[in-house]
Design a protein around this motif. Sequence first.
Motif, short mmCIF file in Angstrom:
data_model
loop_
_atom_site.label_atom_id
_atom_site.label_comp_id
_atom_site.label_asym_id
_atom_site.label_seq_id
_atom_site.Cartn_x
_atom_site.Cartn_y
_atom_site.Cartn_z
N ARG A 193 0.86 -1.17 0.00
CA ARG A 193 0.00 0.00 0.00
C ARG A 193 0.90 1.23 0.00
O ARG A 193 2.08 1.14 0.31
CB ARG A 193 -0.90 0.00 1.23
N TYR A 194 0.33 2.37 -0.34
CA TYR A 194 1.10 3.61 -0.40
C TYR A 194 1.81 3.89 0.92
O TYR A 194 2.99 4.25 0.95
CB TYR A 194 0.18 4.77 -0.79
N ALA A 195 1.12 3.69 2.04
CA ALA A 195 1.69 3.97 3.36
C ALA A 195 2.88 3.07 3.69
O ALA A 195 3.67 3.39 4.58
CB ALA A 195 0.63 3.82 4.44
N GLN A 238 11.70 5.51 -3.81
CA GLN A 238 10.72 5.19 -2.77
C GLN A 238 9.50 6.06 -2.99
O GLN A 238 9.62 7.27 -3.16
CB GLN A 238 11.29 5.47 -1.39
N MET A 239 8.35 5.46 -2.98
CA MET A 239 7.08 6.19 -3.08
C MET A 239 6.66 6.62 -1.68
O MET A 239 6.71 5.83 -0.74
CB MET A 239 6.03 5.26 -3.69
N GLY A 240 6.26 7.87 -1.55
CA GLY A 240 5.76 8.37 -0.27
C GLY A 240 6.87 8.73 0.69
O GLY A 240 8.02 8.71 0.33
N ILE A 299 -5.94 6.74 -5.57
CA ILE A 299 -6.21 5.83 -4.44
C ILE A 299 -7.43 6.30 -3.66
O ILE A 299 -8.27 5.49 -3.27
CB ILE A 299 -4.96 5.71 -3.55
N GLU A 300 -7.56 7.62 -3.47
CA GLU A 300 -8.72 8.14 -2.75
C GLU A 300 -10.02 7.86 -3.49
O GLU A 300 -11.05 7.59 -2.89
CB GLU A 300 -8.57 9.65 -2.52
N GLN A 356 -3.84 -1.41 -3.71
CA GLN A 356 -2.68 -2.27 -3.93
C GLN A 356 -2.37 -2.43 -5.42
O GLN A 356 -1.21 -2.42 -5.81
CB GLN A 356 -2.90 -3.62 -3.26
N LYS A 357 -3.40 -2.55 -6.22
CA LYS A 357 -3.18 -2.68 -7.67
C LYS A 357 -2.65 -1.37 -8.25
O LYS A 357 -1.74 -1.37 -9.08
CB LYS A 357 -4.48 -3.08 -8.38
N ILE A 358 -3.20 -0.24 -7.81
CA ILE A 358 -2.74 1.07 -8.29
C ILE A 358 -1.26 1.26 -7.96
O ILE A 358 -0.46 1.66 -8.82
CB ILE A 358 -3.59 2.20 -7.68
#
Length: 176
Positions: A7-9, A120-122, A132-133, A140-142
């Motif tokens: 996930r993004y986080a 690294q993303m984020g 995502i919002e 997860q796919k995005i």
Amino acid sequence: MEWTGARYADKPTVEVHTWIAAPPAQVWRLVSDIELMPRMSSELQSVEWLDGCGPALGARFVGRSKHEAFGEWATTSHIVEWEPPKRLAWAVEDPQYPSAIWRFTLEPQDGGTVLREWMQMGPAPSGLSFAIERMPEKEQKIVFVRMREFEANMTVTLEEVKKLAESPRTSGEASL
């Protein structure tokens, strides 16, 4: 890249590498020339140094990008690691809470250079956060699809750096 379910986080990362038949100093001249990068990228359109600075620790640049799904945007990046000819990294937007971190590392090996590009993303929100919002059930796919895009684009960048570094013209210029 294999499915991770990130996930993004989770601040997912991706890294690619290649061996280049050129010394680190020669490869460094290419990867530290941020303004060269748009010629190697289908997404990054232009780069402009801010504050009259070139590459150095703390220097800033604006990158303008374009993506079919996300449109056009500009971000300000800050050089957060600067160790010629070994390491260059920048944080996108806030260096303390970036939306991404990008890094090149160079290591001498077998008479040439191993060049790695890592990102690294984020953790801060980015353009991907809006998708995502809108579709949280597909997060997860995005994230996975975007990380695969980064991996493919980074692979092309390293291939282009390799071609330039190994070309006779670049080698001759490097010895001037």
